[in-house]
Scaffold this active site. Structure first.
Site, PDB file in Angstrom:
ATOM      1  N   CYS A 195      50.795  -9.940 -41.263  1.00 24.27           N
ATOM      2  CA  CYS A 195      49.895  -9.196 -41.279  1.00 24.27           C
ATOM      3  C   CYS A 195      49.163  -8.937 -40.091  1.00 24.27           C
ATOM      4  CB  CYS A 195      48.868  -9.276 -42.622  1.00 24.27           C
ATOM      5  SG  CYS A 195      47.403  -8.583 -42.451  1.00 24.27           S
ATOM      6  N   ASP A 212      62.798   5.204  -3.931  1.00 21.24           N
ATOM      7  CA  ASP A 212      62.966   4.665  -2.645  1.00 21.24           C
ATOM      8  C   ASP A 212      64.572   4.908  -2.328  1.00 21.24           C
ATOM      9  OD1 ASP A 212      62.778   3.135  -0.167  1.00 21.24           O
ATOM     10  OD2 ASP A 212      63.667   1.346  -1.134  1.00 21.24           O
ATOM     11  N   CYS A 261      45.315  -9.604 -40.481  1.00 22.75           N
ATOM     12  CA  CYS A 261      44.934 -11.087 -40.662  1.00 22.75           C
ATOM     13  C   CYS A 261      45.178 -11.819 -39.616  1.00 22.75           C
ATOM     14  CB  CYS A 261      45.981 -11.656 -41.588  1.00 22.75           C
ATOM     15  SG  CYS A 261      46.397 -10.673 -43.172  1.00 22.75           S
TER      16      CYS A 261
END
Length: 702
Positions: free
Chosen positions: A18, A396, A21
């Site tokens: 959770c 690049d 939690c």
């Protein structure tokens, strides 16, 4: 005596499913005496603390918030193995709750027995939920456990025992499936941890001994036999082999390795036995850094996740207030108390923010774990989302679109000489030179089975070329300016030279003071994957591809045409690249820059997302870029963009679905159509669907 107040310790939390939690545990641990700092990474289930507290006391404090167990990171496997009960507790209690519920429903004619089994079902399936709910209610911390607990107790109070038992069972199923889903997503990290062997064969005092990798020190020599995984980063000092580096780079094709080449922990030695000198401690290996960065990345708040967190913070108190209004106001104006209290309780159940809270983290954990398996390191949810919203990508040139190594492309013999003769003379002249173009010529000669002996009286001619004597004759090799000084007129060959230069090639002339004997053209080689990668990016939805390079515009134009980029800009210094990235951001909004992670650092930092090539070979790339392609492989870039776009799409789907489901359910409250079991079914269904939708990202194809 050593100061332990600033010691950092890390723990794995088992059973943490959770997100809300996790935030409560973090806050509670942070407030404990002796703790200076606490940080809980929910995605990786890892708690980091700075301070001094015994492990058993920390475990006791965490149990006050959530029924999870902790074990120190790096603890021996035997001490952290799950028991059968621990691994299957949720499934067992949910199963017993179901049996009691079914018996209770079948015995409805006997009110006492029916209520006994229904209550048993509620207590077995919902005891942990109700304990958390009551604890959080007393703290005035309103979350989904409080909503569910109030709803269940309220249902029992008004005599809806059957409804209360069904709600608790469905919530237990929801938690069980959420736990399974989160565990599956975390497996992407755990599989990384299991890549590297835990022991290595070390050669000490002429003897082969097996040691844990933690006991290896820099300078140790380990023996790796064919078919074994390499246990630690190092450098080959004896033997040659073919190494499968898929675990690090995502590239399945084996790489040939010789003496002096680096090797990485977790990669597979496929052929010969090799001896490797250890260059890094176990905690500093490339795979260790990848695991650490992936875990940190999965805990980074993405923009959508930050929105959900803010929304949920205000959402729960508002819902509780609305439920009270629904339960109390209509009866005050003549409504039925039982009916409206029931509707208020149904609103509490359906309004649980489970689906909303879990909608984003599961998607981010799954996507970042999936990327890591393919050799792409994404450093956070924010970069994952940004990659999914990109409109343009700037490359690049050298080392990114091209290999960064010049190679001979054309040899043209003149005045009766053969190509082999031209190559041999040029290689002898360049044998002693350190110039990259000279090395390209010598390399081509060796590949053509020519063993060039150095020319006599070698002399470098600064900025123009070189000269030397071969069999008594003085030869020259260099650019057109050198031969303009040596000869009265080189116009007859200038048209051919210009043609080669327009193809982005550097042209060298070989000759004597009297004759021009041949032309040698050298160019940086385009990577095999560049053309396909650029084409795939356009298919993935990138509107513009741009090349930025310090090379002259002629070379830039030739490479741009060959690769297929939309725009190119040549003759750029690092500060010019930075300015160009800022300009591109103003023009296109979301722009990525991809380079080698060192020379392009300012431009990488300025881009919306900085992407570095070859993260496996350079610590700088791992540290500076937002995303690192672990292999020197551009083909991983379209996959990364597709994954980012899929993640953004899934997150939007999840949030929209969760909110629309809640809204529809809330509207059903007022006509009285929403039952408690239907409310929990809607909430559980939404939670399961958004979780499964997020886990789909583990299956995005590379």
């Amino acid at each position: 005596m050593a100061d332990t107040s600033s010691v950092q310790k890390q723990y794995r939390l088992r059973g943490l499913t959770c997100a809300d939690c996790a935030a409560k545990i973090e806050r509670h641990v942070q407030e404990l005496p002796g703790i200076k700092e606490a940080k809980l990474n929910f995605a990786a289930a890892k708690l980091t603390i700075v301070g001094a507290i015994p492990d058993d006391e920390l475990q006791k404090e965490i149990k006050k918030i959530e029924d999870v167990t902790i074990h120190p990171v790096g603890a021996p496997e035997s001490t952290v193995r799950k028991s059968f009960w621990e691994s299957n507790r949720k499934a067992i209690t949910t199963g017993i709750s179901l049996v009691a519920l079914v018996i209770g429903l079948l015995l409805q004619e006997n009110d006492f027995l029916s209520k006994t089994f229904l209550l048993l079902s509620i207590l077995i399936g919902g005891h942990s939920m109700m304990l958390k709910g009551i604890r959080n209610l007393l703290r005035l911390s309103f979350d989904m456990f409080v909503l569910m607990t109030v709803a269940v107790i309220g249902a029992l109070f008004i005599g809806e025992w059957k409804e209360a038992a069904i709600v608790v069972f469905l919530f237990a199923v929801s938690e069980m499936l959420e736990s399974y889903s989160m565990e599956k997503a975390r497996q992407s990290i755990r599989s990384l941890m299991e890549i590297a062997p835990k022991e290595a064969t070390v050669i000490r005092n002429g003897k082969e001994i097996r040691l844990p990798v933690e006991e290896l020190v820099v300078g140790d020599v380990i023996l790796v036999k064919p078919g074994e995984k390499i246990a630690i980063d190092g450098e080959i000092i004896e033997g040659t082999s073919s190494i499968n580096e898929a675990a690090i780079t995502g590239e399945s094709m084996p790489v040939e390795k010789n003496v002096g080449d680096p090797v990485y922990a977790g990669t597979l030695n496929q052929q010969g036995a090799i001896r490797v000198r250890v260059t890094k401690l176990v905690e500093d290996t490339t795979i260790a850094k990848i695991i650490h960065l992936v875990e940190e990345a999965q805990n980074e708040r993405a923009p959508s996740q930050a929105f959900v967190d803010r929304f949920a913070k205000y959402y729960t108190p508002v819902v509780m207030a609305l439920a009270i209004v629904i339960a109390v106001v209509p009866p005050l104006f003549g409504g039925d108390w039982e009916r409206w209290i029931y509707q208020g309780l149904a609103l509490l159940v359906v309004a649980c923010p489970c689906a909303l809270v879990v909608s984003t983290p599961v998607a981010i954990v799954s996507a970042i774990g999936r990327a890591a398996k393919s050799g792409v390191l994404i450093k956070g949810g924010v970069y994952l989302e940004e990659a999914g919203n990109l409109k343009a990508i700037a490359f690049d040139k050298t080392g990114t679109l091209t290999k960064g190594e010049p190679a001979v492309t054309d040899i043209e013999a003149l005045n009766g000489k053969s190509e082999a003769e031209i190559l041999e003379i040029a290689a002898r002249l360049e044998k002693l030179s350190e110039h990259p173009l000279a090395k390209a010529i010598v390399k081509r000669a060796v590949e053509s089975k020519i063993t060039p002996q150095p020319a006599e009286e070698f002399s470098a001619i600064t900025g123009k070329g070189a000269s030397g004597k071969i069999d008594g004759e003085t030869y020259y090799i260099g650019n057109p300016r050198l031969f303009e000084e040596l000869h009265d007129n080189i116009e007859p060959i200038m048209e051919r030279i210009s043609s080669l230069q327009q193809q982005g090639k550097t042209v060298m002339i070989l000759g004597t003071k009297d004759k021009i004997l041949g032309l040698i053209a050298v160019a940086d080689q385009v990577r095999e994957q560049s053309v396909q990668a650029v084409a795939e990016l356009k298919k993935a939805g990138i509107a513009k591809t741009i090349m930025l390079t310090g090379d002259n515009n002629q070379t830039a134009a030739a490479i741009a045409k060959l690769v297929g980029v939309d725009e190119y800009y040549g003759e750029l210094l690092p500060q010019d690249k930075l300015a160009k990235i800022k300009e591109l951001r103003e023009k296109y909004g979301k722009v990525a820059m991809i380079g080698d992670g060192v020379n392009d650092a300012p431009a990488l930092a300025s881009a919306t997302v900085g992407i570095a090539m070859g993260g496996a070979g350079t610590d700088t790339a791992l540290e500076t870029a937002d995303i690192a392609l672990m292999a020197d492989d551009l083909s991983k870039l379209p996959f990364t963009i597709r994954l980012g776009r899929s993640a953004v799409r899934v997150i939007k789907q999840n949030i929209s679905f969760a909110l629309v489901t809640k809204l529809i359910a809330v509207l059903l409250v007022f006509p009285g159509w929403l039952t408690l079991w239907l409310a929990i079914l809607a909430d559980m269904g939404a939670t399961i669907l958004v979780t499964l939708n997020g886990i789909r990202l583990l299956r995005v194809k590379d």
